[in-house]
Design a protein around this motif. Structure first.
Motif, short mmCIF file in Angstrom:
data_model
loop_
_atom_site.label_atom_id
_atom_site.label_comp_id
_atom_site.label_asym_id
_atom_site.label_seq_id
_atom_site.Cartn_x
_atom_site.Cartn_y
_atom_site.Cartn_z
N ILE A 124 0.84 -1.20 0.00
CA ILE A 124 0.00 0.00 0.00
C ILE A 124 0.88 1.26 0.00
N ALA A 125 1.97 1.21 0.77
CA ALA A 125 2.87 2.36 0.81
C ALA A 125 3.54 2.59 -0.54
N ILE A 126 3.91 1.51 -1.22
CA ILE A 126 4.53 1.64 -2.54
C ILE A 126 3.57 2.29 -3.52
N ILE A 127 2.31 1.83 -3.52
CA ILE A 127 1.30 2.40 -4.42
C ILE A 127 0.98 3.84 -4.03
N GLY A 128 0.77 4.06 -2.73
CA GLY A 128 0.38 5.39 -2.26
C GLY A 128 1.44 6.44 -2.54
N THR A 129 2.70 6.12 -2.28
CA THR A 129 3.75 7.10 -2.52
C THR A 129 3.91 7.39 -4.01
N LYS A 130 3.69 6.39 -4.84
CA LYS A 130 3.77 6.61 -6.29
C LYS A 130 2.69 7.60 -6.74
N LEU A 131 1.51 7.51 -6.14
CA LEU A 131 0.39 8.36 -6.55
C LEU A 131 0.56 9.81 -6.09
N ILE A 132 1.17 10.01 -4.93
CA ILE A 132 1.17 11.35 -4.35
C ILE A 132 2.53 12.04 -4.38
N TRP A 133 3.61 11.28 -4.62
CA TRP A 133 4.93 11.86 -4.38
C TRP A 133 5.30 12.88 -5.43
N ASN A 134 5.92 13.96 -4.95
CA ASN A 134 6.43 15.03 -5.80
C ASN A 134 7.95 14.99 -5.78
N PRO A 135 8.61 14.89 -6.93
CA PRO A 135 10.07 14.82 -6.96
C PRO A 135 10.75 16.02 -6.31
#
Length: 296
Positions: A49-60
């Motif tokens: 879930i953390a892998i998916i969630g961070t991919k969706l929200i993370w800003n470089p």
């Protein structure tokens, strides 16, 4: 029995009693089996879930790299598992061993060009983010927890030393096949020969009159490998890691299913170092099974 385990067991019994009063027996067993499997793979599920969630929200542009956030999340989750006794310290030690052997393989495979981690990170050593070891720890956590939650017994179990030799051979082959002939087909055959008669006996319910179920160990290993292969597709789809030659949107090769099948025997052998009481070289039957004392 610790307070967290007692409260979880009480919840399980209440849920089971509620379901048994309203649903056919076999359906109740199926529902409880799925729920308890989900509970057993809690660590891996949270990490996914953390892998998916961070991919969706993370800003470089954020000051914290995504890989570093995943590492901090994983180490915090592990600490909470120990704090609330979802894992014992004995289990954690052997899971740490699998974590370290998995990280060593990550270093080798990344430098051999098998796969890569394309994103930056501070908690990254030899091009491998440190959260990657927790993916192996999640497998070890699942095995240790599922054995305890379902009060599993493995019988008739091969001589322990043979299972250790097989696990070492599988692990070494993951490295050696880059330089020597790949013997994975012989290793596949060895798992079937060695564990052909081994049944996993387990109980879905913790009631005194609970039914014993069983499954051949190689079948359970294949089904677990299939679940891990699906999880790997999530990892590559989110760009968390990329296999050499894999195109965007392309499924992970089915060959990786075989790799996970073999690696599961390494993980299982590692966990059995501390759960030897679940192993029996003599065949078991439902009549000689004792009431589970280590339910979730």
């Amino acid at each position: 029995m610790t307070a967290p385990i007692r409260s979880t067991l009480s919840l399980e019994r209440r849920l089971g009693d509620w379901a048994r009063a309203r649903l056919p027996h076999l359906l109740v067993e199926a529902v409880m089996f799925i729920l308890k499997q989900g509970w057993a793979c809690l660590f891996g599920g949270l990490l996914l879930i953390a892998i998916i969630g961070t991919k969706l929200i993370w800003n470089p542009d954020w000051p914290l790299h995504r890989y570093d956030a995943l590492f901090l999340f994983a180490i915090t989750t592990q600490a909470l598992f120990l704090r609330f006794k979802l894992e014992t310290w004995e289990e954690a030690r052997v899971i740490l061993l699998f974590h370290l052997t998995g990280t060593a393989m990550e270093w080798f495979k990344v430098h051999a060009g098998s796969w890569a981690y394309p994103e930056p990170g501070i908690f990254k050593l030899m091009d491998v983010p440190l959260f990657s070891g927790f993916m192996y720890a999640a497998v070890g956590s699942y095995i240790a927890r599922v054995i305890r939650i379902f009060d599993m017994r493995f019988a008739p179990y091969p001589p322990f030393w043979m299972t250790m030799v097989l696990a070492v051979a599988i692990y070494v082959n993951f490295f050696a096949h880059h330089f020597l002939p790949d013997i994975r087909y012989a290793l596949f055959a060895a798992t079937l020969i060695l564990f052909a008669r081994t049944r996993i006996w387990f109980r879905v319910s913790s009631h005194e009159d609970a039914r014993d179920w069983w499954m051949p160990l190689p079948v359970a290993a294949f089904l677990s490998a299939l679940a891990l292969w699906v999880a790997e597709n999530v990892g590559t789809a989110t760009g968390t890691w990329l296999y050499s030659g894999q195109l965007p949107g392309q499924w992970v090769s089915f060959a990786k299913l075989g790799s996970w099948y073999l690696l599961l025997f390494v993980a299982f052998a590692t966990v059995t170092v501390v759960i030897r009481s679940a192993l029996s070289q003599k065949p078991l039957s439902p009549r000689v099974r004792s009431h589970p004392s280590r339910a979730v």
